[in-house]
Structures are given as C-alpha cells and as structure tokens.
Design an enzyme around this catalytic site. Sequence first.
Site, PDB file in Angstrom:
ATOM      1  CG  HIS A 161       6.060 -29.545 -37.482  1.00 50.96           C
ATOM      2  ND1 HIS A 161       6.777 -30.439 -38.252  1.00 50.96           N
ATOM      3  CD2 HIS A 161       4.850 -29.419 -38.088  1.00 50.96           C
ATOM      4  CE1 HIS A 161       6.054 -30.815 -39.276  1.00 50.96           C
ATOM      5  NE2 HIS A 161       4.878 -30.220 -39.218  1.00 50.96           N
ATOM      6  CG  HIS A 205       1.931 -35.807 -40.680  1.00 50.12           C
ATOM      7  ND1 HIS A 205       2.060 -36.176 -42.014  1.00 50.12           N
ATOM      8  CD2 HIS A 205       1.848 -34.460 -40.674  1.00 50.12           C
ATOM      9  CE1 HIS A 205       2.064 -35.093 -42.763  1.00 50.12           C
ATOM     10  NE2 HIS A 205       1.948 -34.036 -41.987  1.00 50.12           N
TER      11      HIS A 205
END
Length: 340
Positions: free
Chosen positions: A33, A75
């Site tokens: 991640h 992100h």
Amino acid sequence: MPPHRHGALQALLALSISLVAAVTGAQPIVIAHRGASGYLPEHSLEAKAMAHAMGADFIEQDVVLTRDGVPIVLHDIHLESTTDVEQRFPDRSRQDGRFYALDFDLAEIRDLRLHERSYRDDSGQVRAYFPDRFPLGQGTFTLPTLEEEIQLIAGLDHSRGTTTGLYIELKAPAWHATQGRDLAAAVLDVLARTGYHDKPEQVFLQCFHEPTLVALKSRTSLPLIQLIGENDWGEDGAIDYDAMRTPEGIARVATYASGIGPWIPQVVRSGERGLEATGLAALARRHSLLVHPYTLRSDQLPEGVTHPDQLHQALFQQAGVDGLFTDFPDLTRAYLDGLR
C-alpha cells in the site's frame, strides 16, 4: 497456547489457505500500500524499492495529474500533507487554502520534497500521522511520475528475476473531469508506452468512482477493481457504498469489474468471539469477484486486536480474501509464507 495446539492451529490455517487457492486458482497476493509505507514516506521510489525487496506481489500507485498533464504518483489531489509545497510555493493555494497538484507543472513538482504524511494540530504545529514511522524532516525524497515508477519496478524485476504487478488507483477522476482533464486516458497512455497495457496478469486498475470503471470496461482489457468506501467519506462523486455492498449492488459490480477493494471493517468486524467475517467476501465470491481489502497497519490495528497476525488470520482464513493492501508488506508476506 500449548505447543501441540499451536501446531494444529497452524496446520488448519495452512489448509484454509490451500482451499482458497484451489477455489481461486492462485495464492492470496500481498499488495504494498503506497509501497512499504510503514517504513519510508508513502509513494517515494525508495518505499517502492523496499516493497519490491520485501516480496510484494503488487505495488500500489495512486495517480493524479499535473498542470501539464503528466500522471504523477500521489495519494491526494492536494500536496500539502506529504510535501513542502507551502514553504516552496506559499502563494499558490486556491481560495480554499489547499495546494492542488493540478496547478503545478511537472518541473515545479520536481522541486518539492516528499515527506512522511503530516497534519497541523490545533496549535499549528506540524505532526506526523504515524509518529513511529520515518521521521519528519529527514531524507531527501521526491514525487515520481507514473512512468518513472513503472520503469523502476520493471528494472527491479529484470535485475532480481521477478514479476511484480502494478496496482494503479485513479484518484478523483470525476473531479479531474470538472477541471477539463481525462485522468484515465492519461494513465492508459502511460501503460501503452511502457508495454503494460496488455498485461492483465500484471496490472489492476482501481477506483472509487463507479462511472469511471464502467467507462473503462470498453477502453481496456485490464482487470478493474471497484473500491468501496463509506458514504460519509466524501469520495469522488455521489456513490452509495451502502447499496453497493448489498446482493444487488455486488451483482451490478460484477457486470463491469473483476473484484472489489473494500475497507477492512466491511470485511471483518469485532464480535463475541473476536474478529468475524461480515459475509461481504462470501457474497463477492458468489459472483466470482476478487476481494482485496485495505489497509493493514501494524501501528493502527482495530480495537481489541493486539497483533497483526490476528487480523491476517481473520482476513485470509475466516473471510477468505484473495489479497490484502498492507503498509507492512514484509509482515503480510511472512504470514502467508509461514502457512505454505
């Protein structure tokens, strides 16, 4: 626990993994991640290289656009949480006070320094979201383009004799569209230039925005993953995620996607006997959908969970998920390898 009972439990868990593999045709995958983000600043190339070395099967790339149309790995559509944009370009915020990646050319993005995710407390002090991770203010990290990250992963695959997948999330495509930008087209163009556009075994495309995935189905042969959030998160577009998790909703997802990416509490939750499966993964399997929940963080475990392997066990054995997003790919890799 007595040694003989621990050994029996491990054997049972290993059998469960084997049964999942027999049904799905593959072992569960480890998805890094934002890279090995538990150890290095998220989405830095250094974090991606570390995840590769830790044996991640897939490495995630969140993608947004710059003003000159270059897909970069970040992100958020904003820059201030993970870069020094406020110090380098103090007058470039919009009226809401936020600094948008889309307002900066790639040359300006390259001037920024990437750091551990941070926030300002009530006193205005900058603090790390995860205080025990890589220290704020140390190191010299930069934001990579999607193409640069793909080249890094492909190069490491070559030098290490491995095959590592890309797990690309299109961030806020509906918002990009309001700014006159086609984020999906830009990402597909990079995949075509790098030769990954026709590697369905090595690339997943994921998104929270259902209409984007529906449209992508006719534009690519790559597998699509429907991310599932909560209705009060304010994700891109007005998507009813509660409805998406119903039998009717999952059946609809199966018409355009190869799998779902739910939030971990949607897959397992605390019950009278500890963590228990909610039934969402089983529902998805009835429609032949993969299940890749997010995100295991050993420094942010659910209430009542004292060790990441408790969460691993609940997700892989009880819920039977096909993969897991993890900030700590070494821990998830070790857990799965220990059950073989």
